[in-house]
Structure formats: structure tokens, C-alpha cells
Design a protein around this motif. Sequence first.
Motif, short mmCIF file in Angstrom:
data_model
loop_
_atom_site.label_atom_id
_atom_site.label_comp_id
_atom_site.label_asym_id
_atom_site.label_seq_id
_atom_site.Cartn_x
_atom_site.Cartn_y
_atom_site.Cartn_z
N ALA A 324 -21.25 -34.58 27.54
CA ALA A 324 -20.44 -34.12 26.41
C ALA A 324 -20.53 -32.60 26.29
O ALA A 324 -21.58 -32.01 26.52
CB ALA A 324 -20.90 -34.78 25.12
N ASP A 367 -15.70 -33.32 23.83
CA ASP A 367 -15.44 -34.14 22.65
C ASP A 367 -15.45 -33.32 21.37
O ASP A 367 -15.22 -33.83 20.28
CB ASP A 367 -16.47 -35.27 22.56
CG ASP A 367 -17.89 -34.74 22.44
OD1 ASP A 367 -18.11 -33.54 22.71
OD2 ASP A 367 -18.79 -35.54 22.09
N GLN A 381 -15.09 -32.03 15.67
CA GLN A 381 -14.86 -33.17 16.55
C GLN A 381 -13.39 -33.21 16.94
O GLN A 381 -12.50 -33.05 16.08
CB GLN A 381 -15.25 -34.47 15.84
CG GLN A 381 -15.20 -35.71 16.69
CD GLN A 381 -16.38 -35.81 17.63
OE1 GLN A 381 -17.40 -35.19 17.39
NE2 GLN A 381 -16.22 -36.57 18.70
N ALA A 385 -11.78 -38.34 20.25
CA ALA A 385 -12.94 -38.25 21.15
C ALA A 385 -14.07 -39.11 20.63
O ALA A 385 -14.26 -39.26 19.42
CB ALA A 385 -13.40 -36.80 21.26
N GLU A 386 -14.85 -39.69 21.56
CA GLU A 386 -16.00 -40.50 21.17
C GLU A 386 -17.09 -39.59 20.64
O GLU A 386 -17.21 -38.42 21.03
CB GLU A 386 -16.51 -41.30 22.36
CG GLU A 386 -15.53 -42.34 22.88
CD GLU A 386 -16.12 -43.13 24.02
OE1 GLU A 386 -17.26 -42.84 24.40
OE2 GLU A 386 -15.43 -44.02 24.52
N ALA A 388 -20.43 -37.81 20.36
CA ALA A 388 -21.39 -37.39 21.38
C ALA A 388 -22.80 -37.48 20.84
O ALA A 388 -23.03 -37.72 19.65
CB ALA A 388 -21.09 -35.96 21.80
#
Length: 397
Positions: A324, A367, A381, A385-386, A388
Motif C-alpha cells: 500500500a 490506496d 483515503q 480503495a481497500e 491499508a
Amino acid sequence: MGKWLLPESLADILPAEARRIEELRRLLLDLYRTYGYELVMPPLVEYLDSLLSASGEDMDLHTFKLVDQMSGRSLGVRADMTPQVTRIDAHLLNRAGMTRLCYCGNVLHTRPRGLWATREPLQIGAELYGHAGPEADIEAVQLALESVRRAGVADCRIDLSHLGVVRAVLEADPLAAARADEIFGLLRDKDVPGLAALSAELAPATAQALQALPALYGDLDVLDRAREALPALPKIREALDMLAALARALPGIEIGVDLADVGSFHYHTGVVFAVYCGGWPNAVVRGGRYDDIGRVFGRARPATGFSLDLRELAGLLAPATASAAVRAPWGLDPTLVEAVRKLRADGQIVVQILPGHEHDQQEFVCDRELVLRDGIWQVEQLAGAEMAATPPSSTAN
């Protein structure tokens, strides 16, 4: 042939895998330091007579040779770092007491040593000099197993042997001692018919012991069977007691014993061990006792240790994942430069996007993004995005 092709059993390591191998290197060297091991860095190339003086024929076959254009002498590219570390202990450090040394570096083999093996391992290991007692062997085995555990490999077992058993049998029979190389070869191949044919020329007790050895493998009950099948020689009893003590020091570990494992008889002198992990055909870690090898460098010392290939160890782990990162715009504005510097100083990965390269592929997954809000650069963020492992938002000002 394309210029991008590499020789057989050699390969490039791409970014994600290279990063993981480097992380393993740092992890294990830091682990060895907590045990008191000091880092040494021998050269990649040495004079051939020095490089091979403490090893056997097998090492000679695996060593690349070349000629030194400065001296005209033969050089070798190291195929194993242990003889070099032994030279450092015996000749350069020359300490009176016990010495613990660790190392990490590339070695080169003329041929791969096993199925799927590379000819350019990244060898890491630890060696303990100056203590002949079982405590040193126990420490070496425990540290070898901890190395595999710290890397994240849980499914492993250890195989033990002791070259003192076979050496004691041969020392008791001059006829057998004279044919030691032949006998070691037959035992290594577990050639039972060959041992039976040879036994006709040896003393009955020797013949019985040599024919019993190939069957002395399995679980720890092998040690009890060996006490019944082998001659009641003090050195055999001492070797079996040592293996039993080593097994007691390894609770919860699957242990195998093979008293005919003599593949390193020209090098090792006592306990030898190999760590195997599920899904890999070769031993991941190899080690053992190799007393007095330093004699060729002017100083005989008790010695024990182990080594492993970091590239092989990394291959046992799950595929490396992308890291990330924070995406940041390119610019020379002092506030932006300072914000990026602070994030990197905190250990964050910050990828500044150069003009025209907004969609380039890379190892990192951005991310988060560094954006300017109300005159302050802050990390936010990215939509979709996932999350991190690093905090999703922070302020850099």
C-alpha cells in the motif's frame, strides 16, 4: 538466442519477490544478532586453494574457477560461505573463547544441488566456534528452526544423524577404515547388496553393524534399535546419547533419525541435521558439527552451524502482495516537498506521479492520496480503495 535469456537454473528476481527476500534477510540477521551472532562479509572470490582447503571433493565440483589477471593464480567463486567464515574465525579474529558469527551473500554453483534449485542461492547462516559440548549443537538447531518459524513457515520437520556412529564402527576395524570412502558411498546410497558383498572381507562385528545401519531410520525409536543392533562402543553410545539429548531439547517438533545419512562425511564430524518443509522436495536448512576444519587455516576449533537459501525459503511463502502506498502529485512547492519528506520519514511509501504517467503499472497499490485542503497537505483515503495497514488519513504540514 535472445540476449535477454539467462543460463539454465539462473533467474531474475522481480520487484515484489525481491522485496520479500530482502525483508527476510533483515528479519533473520536481526534474529541472529539477538542471539549474539556478529555479522561478517567475506569476499565473493578467493584464491582457490584457500576456498577449497576446508571442504571436500563435492565442493570442488560445484565451484566455478577462473584466473586472477593480477597474480596469475587460480581463483574460485564461492559455492559455500561456511569455509570463508571458518577462515575468518581461525585466522583473522583469532579469539581465545567462543565466537558466534553470521553472514549473508550470494554463492554460485556449477550445477543446481536439488530439484528446482537455483545455481545462485542467497545463502544466510550462523556458525558457532569454540565450544565442543552439546549446548552448541542444541543452540544451532534451535536457531535454525526459529529461522524457519520467523519466516512464517509452520509445517516443518527435522532429520537428525550423527557421523560419530559410522566413524566409530570404522575406527574399530582397520580393514574397514582403509576402505572408508567406499563404505561411506555405499551407506549414502543405502546399497544393502553392496554392503553385504563388502562385509565378507571385514570383521563380523563390523559387517553386522554396516548391514544394520541402512535400516536404522525412522522415528526416535531408531535410537533404541541402534543400541541393540550396533556394537557397544563408547563413541557410539556417546553419539546416540547426544541425539537423544538434542531430541529432548526440541519439544513439539516432528523428528526423524537416519543413522546412515553420511552424505557430508568429508566435512561434518558429529551431529548433522536437515529441516524439511511441506511442499518442497529439498532440505530448506542444513547444518551440523564440523570440528577442526579450521586446522588448514592454522587453528583447529570446535564448530557447528547451519545455512539456508533465502530465495528458496521465500518460495515456500504465499505469493508476495503489492504494498500500500500514498499517491502524491509531482511538484517543487516547498510545502509539498516537506509533506512528502515527513511521510517518508515516518516509513510511508509515497509515489509521486510524474506528468503523463498516471496509469503506469508498478508494485504498489495507491490506496491513499496526498491532497491540498485549505492550504494544508493531508492524506486521504482514495474512493473505492481497500483499507491499508497504515492509517487511512493523516496530516502533513
